[in-house]
Design an enzyme around this catalytic site. Structure first.
Site: not given
Ligand SMILES: Cc1cc2nc3c(=O)[nH]c(=O)nc-3n(C[C@H](O)[C@H](O)[C@H](O)COP(=O)(O)OP(=O)(O)OC[C@H]3O[C@@H](n4cnc5c(N)ncnc54)[C@H](O)[C@@H]3O)c2cc1C
Length: 420
Positions: A397
């Site tokens: 989220e």
């Molecule tokens: C157990 C689990 C359940 C989940 N359930 C759902 C679900 O039901 N539906 C769904 O759609 N998704 C779900 N997710 C996905 C989750 O919402 C994403 O993992 C999350 O939004 C982060 O995206 P990403 O993993 O691509 O990380 P990235 O976007 O690649 O981020 C990696 C890191 O970089 C940081 N970062 C990225 N952009 C910036 C910025 N502009 N400034 C500073 N820092 C930044 C992030 O904070 C993070 O620390 C789930 C994930 C997990 C692990």
């Protein structure tokens, strides 16, 4: 003025939730942590009749009265249903956050349908939850190339005018309850896809994909650090077909100087779902705090609130800090929900409480393991599990960083482009 007092009716219901948390969730906490991908049937069977009855009533009400979209300010005061929900989530997560995520209900998918769906869609999709066998809803936004930056979403939807169906292609990952919704029940997933990639966020729309839709495959079940009982899957869409009226909101793409109609639906969902995640985090946090306090008391270590901080031991100071951080994050959560219950905008507060709650539960559960010494680290106690369960609240989220960014933009008056 917003009152933080909990009405008696909610207090009574919370007692029931506490019983479920203690007598079912805590009893099976370790078992399901160690048997990942098994379903917590004891909890599901206990909750389903309660959820079914609730949805039966709300659907009947919808059929009788009609209802628009979004939270409503009612004439006779705040919407206590939202407050009740948040208190329940906190209590059930105090029992076990992973099992709570397996609650048979529309969950985030339901939040999306409620935020932007039509009355007909609500009756058709959510009404199913008022009958028959347990069902689940889910929301699929994240993709291999699109997590925090949702404008990168590549799953696409094209309208086939001959059959009057949307045709979806793409891959979603990390979808909570996706397997339960599509493979193990007659549920649904709200899927975010673009209908015009050149329009960026304005081209993004959400679609109701129901169990049994052709071309939809649940591909992978994740092995995780925490909330291991929770179902997390990836979903492949290969020429998946859904009825044309399963789009949530308008199919029109409105580009207006960065304004993003489709994306507004996602934001409206987050206003409700972020406080819910914060409440879940607070449940784990309270569990760790109470357990640590009780164990330290057995050793004669207690906070004497009349003592100045500089006369306390390091352990007493840590315990005090855990309490203070927990209380601050909980009050932010309640405030964001109270605003919503009163029909007021809560976007800033929703991100504030989510960022703070995720950070707090991570810190407090680590402190619990630290203060309880080697026993806190063993599988005999649940402290190490709470520490693992806590971290997800900092990730889904919207990560802590993304929610902090939203808070900063809102306070400083910057646009998405100006501060990223
Ligand atoms: C157990 C689990 C359940 C989940 N359930 C759902 C679900 O039901 N539906 C769904 O759609 N998704 C779900 N997710 C996905 C989750 O919402 C994403 O993992 C999350 O939004 C982060 O995206 P990403 O993993 O691509 O990380 P990235 O976007 O690649 O981020 C990696 C890191 O970089 C940081 N970062 C990225 N952009 C910036 C910025 N502009 N400034 C500073 N820092 C930044 C992030 O904070 C993070 O620390 C789930 C994930 C997990 C692990």
């Amino acid at each position: 003025m917003i009152s933080f007092e909990i009405p008696e009716k909610i207090t009574n219901e919370l007692q029931m939730a506490k019983m479920v948390a203690e007598s079912i969730m805590r009893q099976y906490s370790r078992y399901y942590d160690e048997h990942e991908h098994e379903r917590p049937v004891e909890y599901i069977n206990m909750m389903w009749p309660i959820m079914r009855e609730q949805y039966k009533r709300s659907t009947a009400k919808l059929q009788e009265n009609g209802n628009g979209s979004g939270p409503k300010k009612k004439k006779d005061g705040p919407d206590m249903g939202i407050m009740r929900l948040i208190m329940m989530i906190e209590m059930l997560s105090w029992g076990d956050a992973g099992q709570y995520l397996c609650t048979p209900d529309p969950a985030l998918g339901g939040a999306a349908v409620n935020a932007v769906g039509t009355r007909e869609q609500k009756i058709r999709v959510l009404g199913k939850f008022g009958e028959g066998e347990p069902k689940w809803g889910a929301m699929a936004m994240t993709e291999p190339g699109a997590g925090s930056d949702t404008s990168n979403i590549r799953t696409n939807a094209v309208l086939d005018e001959e059959t009057n169906e949307w045709v979806l292609n793409g891959e979603k990952i990390f979808c909570t309850n996706g397997g339960l919704a599509l493979d193990e029940s007659n549920g649904f997933v709200v899927v975010w896809a673009t209908i015009d990639a050149s329009a960026g966020r304005a081209g993004m729309k959400s679609f109701i994909v129901e169990a049994g839709a052709p071309g939809v495959t649940v591909a992978k079940r994740e092995h995780k650090l925490g909330i291991r009982v929770s179902d997390t899957v990836s979903i492949i869409f290969e020429n998946a077909r859904i009825p044309a009226d399963n789009i949530l909101g308008s199919a029109e793409v409105v580009k207006r100087d960065g304004s993003t109609k489709g994306f507004k639906g996602a934001m409206a969902t987050f206003d409700a779902s972020r406080p819910a995640v914060a409440a879940s985090a607070m449940g784990i946090c309270r569990a760790a705090l109470e357990f640590t306090r009780a164990k330290l008391k057995e050793e004669g270590i207690e906070v004497d609130y009349t003592k100045p901080k500089n006369q306390m031991t390091a352990m007493e100071r840590d315990l005090l800090e855990m309490e203070a951080r927990h209380k601050a994050a909980w009050l932010l959560t309640v405030r964001s929900i109270a605003l919503m219950a009163h029909g007021k905008p809560n976007r800033l507060e929703a991100s504030m409480c989510k960022a703070r709650a995720g950070e707090t539960v991570t810190w407090v559960t680590q402190k619990a393991v630290e203060l309880l010494g080697p026993m806190g680290y063993t599988r005999e106690w649940l402290t190490e599990k709470w520490m693992r369960d806590a971290k997800i609240n900092d990730i889904y989220e919207g990560t802590k960083q993304i929610n902090t960014l939203i808070v900063a933009r809102s306070i400083l008056g910057y646009s998405r482009r100006e501060l990223k």
